[in-house]
Design a protein around this motif. Structure first.
Motif, PDB file in Angstrom:
ATOM      1  N   ILE A  37      33.100  35.569  34.486  1.00 41.33           N
ATOM      2  CA  ILE A  37      32.600  36.574  35.438  1.00 41.33           C
ATOM      3  C   ILE A  37      31.076  36.536  35.499  1.00 41.33           C
ATOM      4  N   LEU A  66      40.725  38.632  37.451  1.00 39.27           N
ATOM      5  CA  LEU A  66      39.354  38.971  37.856  1.00 39.27           C
ATOM      6  C   LEU A  66      38.483  37.742  38.085  1.00 39.27           C
ATOM      7  N   PRO A  67      38.436  36.774  37.151  1.00 38.90           N
ATOM      8  CA  PRO A  67      37.623  35.581  37.432  1.00 38.90           C
ATOM      9  C   PRO A  67      38.081  34.815  38.668  1.00 38.90           C
ATOM     10  N   LEU A  80      37.026  36.642  41.803  1.00 43.19           N
ATOM     11  CA  LEU A  80      35.585  36.529  42.016  1.00 43.19           C
ATOM     12  C   LEU A  80      35.236  35.188  42.649  1.00 43.19           C
ATOM     13  N   VAL A 120      28.884  35.400  38.833  1.00 46.01           N
ATOM     14  CA  VAL A 120      27.857  36.247  39.453  1.00 46.01           C
ATOM     15  C   VAL A 120      26.541  35.495  39.559  1.00 46.01           C
ATOM     16  N   SER A 159      34.966  37.189  30.247  1.00 46.15           N
ATOM     17  CA  SER A 159      33.673  37.728  30.690  1.00 46.15           C
ATOM     18  C   SER A 159      32.660  36.609  30.922  1.00 46.15           C
TER      19      SER A 159
END
Length: 495
Positions: free
Chosen positions: A116, A32-33, A36, A120, A113
């Motif tokens: 992430i 996920l990271p 992103l 963002v 997290s």
């Protein structure tokens, strides 16, 4: 136990002993990271490319979009620089650099997290900054054109990223510290120091007089040399032996290259102020440091060459190594040019010309960006567990990028040298209404037009890269990659 002590107890690697984690698990936990940052970086690459094309055409056709205020040259050029620097380049660093760090640590990923959240907020900050530039809120400080209000948001995002990198290193498998880890950790410590000092001394508590100019060049030059360069070299030191299946030539040469880079590069930016109202001793120190940069460059070049020697066929068959070797060779050439340009007798010609712009593109694109392309080509099949869908698009990407940046470097270096010689000749006017007379602007214009042609090739390369990546995101999942002797065969499938 207090929450403060509880947190430090959790990040103490001594409280647990676990076996090293398989690389496939690390890839899965970083998915996920990495996605992103990679997706954000590629989108910013396309946006920055659009701004670059507009700015390039305006150099020889200033009437283009002249009545559209957000795309006037001053704004669009600054938007291009910041979109490519803080948008594309930093996201690529966060994706490739942190993924390499996680793989080398061989430990489970903690606090993903944080990455992430940081990703963002980082991209929100860059978006606000680019909009601020296009709407007239830009500053006059190169590399820091985004409105100063964006600074705290970017700094907060980076703190989370830097903390994660340090925590990952603390939880690493105990034992050997790899060359790539030195460069990544060094960059993670150097960048916040550069950014915070520059923001403070230029905007928050402005220094007086020429100190601001010194701070600006110290920051701008060291962002390339102590942030992008270490991350690019970390990728080369990891991927070159990884794909070839052989160790790096000399661990001790790597050690010499790292510490000489750290010692000399932070002084080198001052040579851009030769001739300015700066103490002579400071300028001389910058010149000496720039010349001494030959040491880490030669050492690194020997290490890279000796690691790849005898494997020319493997280099051309691997999409990763094509970009990586191109980037490694460009690092050597760009650095030699940088040391040469620091000499007073050369600087008097190249200063204030397109030659300096060409040198910047040599380092940021031919070395760093091409290296990051190679890193992404190696990384994404392992993150997504699927092949790159089109070998043809990879070839289009490489050849258009290589030919495009090569053409741009020739145009800017040759055209810039001619421009510098003409600027030092009082008999040649900058502009003349007589179209038959030789002028500085007239002699430079064909080279600027060639630069625009090269920009079109780079645009084609970036679109091919984007299309291939988008098709890969939606493609079917394949068999997991295995590390080891079969690695090169897996690379060939994407070639």
């Amino acid at each position: 136990m207090s929450p403060f002590l509880s947190f430090f107890n959790k990040i103490d690697p001594q409280v647990e002993t676990k076996p090293k984690v398989a690389l496939s698990e690390v890839d899965h936990e970083m998915r996920l990271p990495v996605l992103l940052f990679t997706i954000s970086g590629i989108l910013w690459l396309l946006i920055g490319t659009f701004f670059a094309i507009v700015a390039s055409f305006k150099m020889h056709s200033p009437e283009l979009l002249a009545n559209f205020e957000p795309l006037t040259f001053g704004r669009v050029r600054s938007a291009h620089l910041n979109a490519m620097t803080y948008g594309w380049a930093n996201n690529a660093v966060f994706a490739v650099g942190l993924w390499i760090m996680a793989r080398l640590c061989k430990a489970h990923i903690r606090y993903a997290s944080m990455l992430i959240i940081a990703g963002v907020f980082w991209n929100i900050g860059v978006t606000i900054g680019i909009i601020g530039i296009l709407t007239g809120g830009l500053t006059s400080v190169e590399w820091l054109e985004m409105p100063p209000q964006v600074g705290p948001l970017l700094a907060f995002s980076y703190v989370l990223i830097g903390m994660w990198g340090i925590l990952m290193f603390r939880f690493r498998e105990r034992g050997h510290v790899y060359v790539s880890q030195w460069y990544i950790l060094g960059a993670l410590f150097w960048f916040p120091w550069l950014y915070v000092v520059a923001i403070t001394m230029i905007f928050l508590e402005p220094a007086r007089g020429t100190i601001q100019a010194l701070t600006n060049w110290w920051f701008g030059h060291n962002v390339l040399g102590l942030w992008y360069t270490p991350m690019g070299l970390a990728a080369i030191y990891y991927l070159l032996p990884k794909v070839l299946g052989r160790p790096i030539y000399s661990y001790y040469l790597s050690l010499l290259g790292f510490w000489s880079l750290a010692l000399f590069y932070n002084w080198a930016g001052v040579h851009h102020l030769i001739g300015g109202p700066i103490p002579v001793w400071l300028i001389s120190a910058g010149i000496v440091a720039s010349v001494m940069m030959v040491i880490p460059v030669v050492v690194t070049a020997i290490n890279h060459h000796m690691s790849a020697v005898g494997n020319a066929r493997a280099v051309w068959q691997s999409p990763t190594l094509r970009f990586i070797v191109f980037g490694a060779m460009s690092y050597t050439l760009a650095s030699f040019f940088g040391s040469w340009m620091a000499l007073r007798s050369v600087n008097v010609v190249t200063h204030f010309t397109q030659f300096t712009i060409g040198h910047a593109h040599h380092g940021v694109y031919a070395f760093f960006t091409m290296t990051m392309f190679g890193g992404i080509y190696f990384m994404m099949p392992r993150i997504l567990e699927r092949e790159w869908p089109s070998a043809m698009l990879i070839k289009v990407h490489f050849w258009c990028a290589a030919i495009g940046i090569g053409m741009m470097l020739v145009a800017l270096h040759v055209g810039g040298w001619i421009q510098g010689m003409d600027l030092n000749n009082p008999d040649i006017p900058f502009f003349s209404p007589d179209s038959s007379a030789r002028t500085i602007l007239g002699a430079l214009k064909p080279w600027l037009f060639s630069r625009s042609i090269s920009g079109i090739l780079l645009t084609i390369a970036h679109i091919a890269f984007f299309v291939n990546f988008a098709l890969m995101l939606i493609g079917p999942r394949a068999v997991r990659y295995k590390e080891g002797p079969t690695l090169l065969a897996a690379e060939r499938k994407g070639a």
